[in-house]
Write an enzyme that holds these catalytic residues in place. Structure first.
Site, PDB file in Angstrom:
ATOM      1  CE  LYS A  15       8.479   9.889   8.964  1.00  0.00           C
ATOM      2  NZ  LYS A  15       7.599   9.106   9.867  1.00  0.00           N
ATOM      3  NE  ARG A  90       8.704   4.403   5.281  1.00  0.00           N
ATOM      4  CZ  ARG A  90       7.968   5.503   5.431  1.00  0.00           C
ATOM      5  NH1 ARG A  90       8.381   6.662   5.028  1.00  0.00           N
ATOM      6  NH2 ARG A  90       6.828   5.414   6.035  1.00  0.00           N
ATOM      7  NE  ARG A 124      -1.433  11.357   9.622  1.00  0.00           N
ATOM      8  CZ  ARG A 124      -0.281  10.733   9.441  1.00  0.00           C
ATOM      9  NH1 ARG A 124       0.851  11.390   9.489  1.00  0.00           N
ATOM     10  NH2 ARG A 124      -0.267   9.444   9.219  1.00  0.00           N
ATOM     11  NE  ARG A 158      -0.963   9.059   5.383  1.00  0.00           N
ATOM     12  CZ  ARG A 158       0.288   9.003   5.819  1.00  0.00           C
ATOM     13  NH1 ARG A 158       0.933  10.133   6.102  1.00  0.00           N
ATOM     14  NH2 ARG A 158       0.885   7.854   5.959  1.00  0.00           N
ATOM     15  NE  ARG A 169       1.401   4.013   8.179  1.00  0.00           N
ATOM     16  CZ  ARG A 169       0.679   5.102   8.481  1.00  0.00           C
ATOM     17  NH1 ARG A 169      -0.637   5.005   8.596  1.00  0.00           N
ATOM     18  NH2 ARG A 169       1.271   6.258   8.658  1.00  0.00           N
TER      19      ARG A 169
HETATM   20  P1  AP5 Z   1       2.895  13.618  11.433  1.00  0.00           P
HETATM   21  O1  AP5 Z   1       3.777  14.812  11.564  1.00  0.00           O
HETATM   22  O2  AP5 Z   1       1.936  13.561  10.316  1.00  0.00           O
HETATM   23  O3  AP5 Z   1       3.783  12.272  11.519  1.00  0.00           O
HETATM   24  P2  AP5 Z   1       4.758  11.607  10.450  1.00  0.00           P
HETATM   25  O4  AP5 Z   1       5.980  11.174  11.174  1.00  0.00           O
HETATM   26  O5  AP5 Z   1       4.917  12.464   9.258  1.00  0.00           O
HETATM   27  O6  AP5 Z   1       3.910  10.303  10.147  1.00  0.00           O
HETATM   28  P3  AP5 Z   1       3.504   9.579   8.777  1.00  0.00           P
HETATM   29  O7  AP5 Z   1       2.308   8.732   9.078  1.00  0.00           O
HETATM   30  O8  AP5 Z   1       3.406  10.559   7.658  1.00  0.00           O
HETATM   31  O9  AP5 Z   1       4.726   8.668   8.588  1.00  0.00           O
HETATM   32  P4  AP5 Z   1       4.817   7.414   7.740  1.00  0.00           P
HETATM   33  O10 AP5 Z   1       6.273   7.244   7.748  1.00  0.00           O
HETATM   34  O11 AP5 Z   1       4.019   6.256   8.175  1.00  0.00           O
HETATM   35  O12 AP5 Z   1       4.077   7.813   6.379  1.00  0.00           O
HETATM   36  P5  AP5 Z   1       4.595   8.261   4.957  1.00  0.00           P
HETATM   37  O13 AP5 Z   1       3.645   9.223   4.410  1.00  0.00           O
HETATM   38  O14 AP5 Z   1       6.042   8.619   5.035  1.00  0.00           O
HETATM   39  O15 AP5 Z   1       2.106  13.472  12.860  1.00  0.00           O
HETATM   40  C1  AP5 Z   1       1.151  12.428  13.071  1.00  0.00           C
HETATM   41  C2  AP5 Z   1      -0.008  12.976  13.918  1.00  0.00           C
HETATM   42  O16 AP5 Z   1       0.470  13.232  15.252  1.00  0.00           O
HETATM   43  C3  AP5 Z   1      -0.590  14.320  13.431  1.00  0.00           C
HETATM   44  O17 AP5 Z   1      -1.968  14.316  13.647  1.00  0.00           O
HETATM   45  C4  AP5 Z   1       0.115  15.370  14.298  1.00  0.00           C
HETATM   46  O18 AP5 Z   1      -0.697  16.520  14.485  1.00  0.00           O
HETATM   47  C5  AP5 Z   1       0.331  14.622  15.599  1.00  0.00           C
HETATM   48  N1  AP5 Z   1       1.580  14.985  16.274  1.00  0.00           N
HETATM   49  C6  AP5 Z   1       2.788  15.268  15.724  1.00  0.00           C
HETATM   50  N2  AP5 Z   1       3.728  15.529  16.662  1.00  0.00           N
HETATM   51  C7  AP5 Z   1       3.082  15.387  17.863  1.00  0.00           C
HETATM   52  C8  AP5 Z   1       3.511  15.526  19.213  1.00  0.00           C
HETATM   53  N3  AP5 Z   1       4.789  15.845  19.530  1.00  0.00           N
HETATM   54  N4  AP5 Z   1       2.590  15.309  20.198  1.00  0.00           N
HETATM   55  C9  AP5 Z   1       1.289  14.975  19.877  1.00  0.00           C
HETATM   56  N5  AP5 Z   1       0.834  14.841  18.604  1.00  0.00           N
HETATM   57  C10 AP5 Z   1       1.723  15.035  17.612  1.00  0.00           C
HETATM   58  O19 AP5 Z   1       4.500   6.891   4.149  1.00  0.00           O
HETATM   59  C11 AP5 Z   1       3.259   6.312   3.825  1.00  0.00           C
HETATM   60  C12 AP5 Z   1       3.467   5.040   3.022  1.00  0.00           C
HETATM   61  O20 AP5 Z   1       4.134   5.345   1.779  1.00  0.00           O
HETATM   62  C13 AP5 Z   1       4.338   3.977   3.676  1.00  0.00           C
HETATM   63  O21 AP5 Z   1       3.600   3.137   4.542  1.00  0.00           O
HETATM   64  C14 AP5 Z   1       4.896   3.228   2.453  1.00  0.00           C
HETATM   65  O22 AP5 Z   1       3.925   2.361   1.923  1.00  0.00           O
HETATM   66  C15 AP5 Z   1       5.106   4.355   1.451  1.00  0.00           C
HETATM   67  N6  AP5 Z   1       6.458   4.961   1.540  1.00  0.00           N
HETATM   68  C16 AP5 Z   1       6.750   6.254   1.845  1.00  0.00           C
HETATM   69  N7  AP5 Z   1       8.081   6.464   1.811  1.00  0.00           N
HETATM   70  C17 AP5 Z   1       8.640   5.280   1.488  1.00  0.00           C
HETATM   71  C18 AP5 Z   1       9.992   4.850   1.317  1.00  0.00           C
HETATM   72  N8  AP5 Z   1      11.020   5.694   1.483  1.00  0.00           N
HETATM   73  N9  AP5 Z   1      10.202   3.546   1.003  1.00  0.00           N
HETATM   74  C19 AP5 Z   1       9.186   2.686   0.817  1.00  0.00           C
HETATM   75  N10 AP5 Z   1       7.887   3.026   0.973  1.00  0.00           N
HETATM   76  C20 AP5 Z   1       7.623   4.309   1.290  1.00  0.00           C
HETATM   77 MG    MG Z   2       4.415  12.287   7.226  1.00  0.00          MG
END
Ligand code: AP5
Ligand code: MG
Ligand code: ZN
Length: 213
Positions: A15, A90, A124, A158, A169
């Site tokens: 994402k 989410r 990552r 992270r 997660r």
């Molecule tokens: P990346 O682009 O960073 O992936 P992402 O989908 O953004 O993954 P996140 O880990 O950020 O998602 P998340 O939903 O767990 O975390 P968030 O910060 O939202 O890519 C990942 C890796 O893969 C990178 O190294 C990239 O280079 C590589 N990559 C990308 N595309 C690729 C491809 N096509 N092929 C190969 N490699 C690739 O949330 C964190 C925490 O915050 C949650 O656990 C929760 O506690 C809280 N939180 C956040 N939002 C909410 C909400 N709305 N409600 C409740 N809690 C929330």
């Molecule tokens: Mg992200």
């Protein structure tokens, strides 16, 4: 008309990686609840202190906290023409609350099988200066330790990017977040993209799906 977009998918789906390209194409600012929460944790606000325990455990932060954060963010000047939500909503209550305060025009669902997620998340790292996302094998920097985008040298990993927390997660995703696929599908807003291909291929599929709308 202020129409917003949602980038949806499991942890590590890509994402954040794809958000940059969509921001460039649409001019809509990225609104990542994960990034906003991590900024609050880093500064040590009351919200950050409360959120940290959930994030470290790989659990979702309570809906009322997230909905309050988004409602406030949407009052900023740059949000008036709609935004690109990343990692929000989410849960179904979050989607219902969002429907009251913003118009969602499309939900882009990046699908990646669970077995790919661990390798993506555990490799990552991001630039501490500009936030650019990299991967040890799939998306490396040209010069070791130096950001391609801004030249910064403070790379970060992270706290929740480890194998133990990834399991939690993923289970939070399947039980609380995945039901939104049907929810948005029933409303005719869902566009499904194959996230199990290279970064550029995923980007191209998103671009052509958006062009076809
Ligand atoms: P990346 O682009 O960073 O992936 P992402 O989908 O953004 O993954 P996140 O880990 O950020 O998602 P998340 O939903 O767990 O975390 P968030 O910060 O939202 O890519 C990942 C890796 O893969 C990178 O190294 C990239 O280079 C590589 N990559 C990308 N595309 C690729 C491809 N096509 N092929 C190969 N490699 C690739 O949330 C964190 C925490 O915050 C949650 O656990 C929760 O506690 C809280 N939180 C956040 N939002 C909410 C909400 N709305 N409600 C409740 N809690 C929330
Ligand atoms: Mg992200
Ligand atoms: Zn950088």
């Amino acid at each position: 008309m202020a129409v917003s977009m949602v980038l949806f998918g499991p942890p590590g789906a890509g994402k954040g990686t794809q958000a940059g390209r969509i921001v460039e194409a649409t001019g809509k600012p990225q609104v990542s609840t994960g990034d906003m929460l991590r900024a609050s944790v880093a500064v040590g606000t009351a919200l950050g202190i409360a959120a940290k325990q959930y994030m470290d455990a790989g659990a979702l932060v309570p809906d009322e906290v997230i909905i309050g954060l988004i409602a406030e963010r949407l009052t900023d000047d740059d949000a008036h023409d709609g935004v690109l939500f990343d990692g929000f909503p989410r849960t179904i209550p979050q989607a219902e609350a969002l429907a009251e305060i913003a118009e969602v025009g499309v939900v882009i669902s990046i699908e990646v099988p669970d077995e790919r997620i661990v390798e993506r998340i555990c490799g990552r790292f991001t630039c501490g200066d500009c936030g650019e996302v990299y991967h040890d094998s799939f998306n490396t920097t040209e010069v070791d330790g130096v950001c391609d985008s801004c030249g910064g040298t403070s790379m970060k990993r992270r706290a929740d990017d480890n194998e133990e927390v990834v399991g939690s997660r993923l289970s939070a995703y399947h039980s609380q977040t995945a039901p939104l696929v049907q929810w948005y599908g029933e409303r005719g807003l869902l566009v499904v993209v194959n996230g199990d291909q290279g970064i550029d291929e995923v980007g191209a599929e998103i671009a052509s799906s958006l062009a076809a709308l």
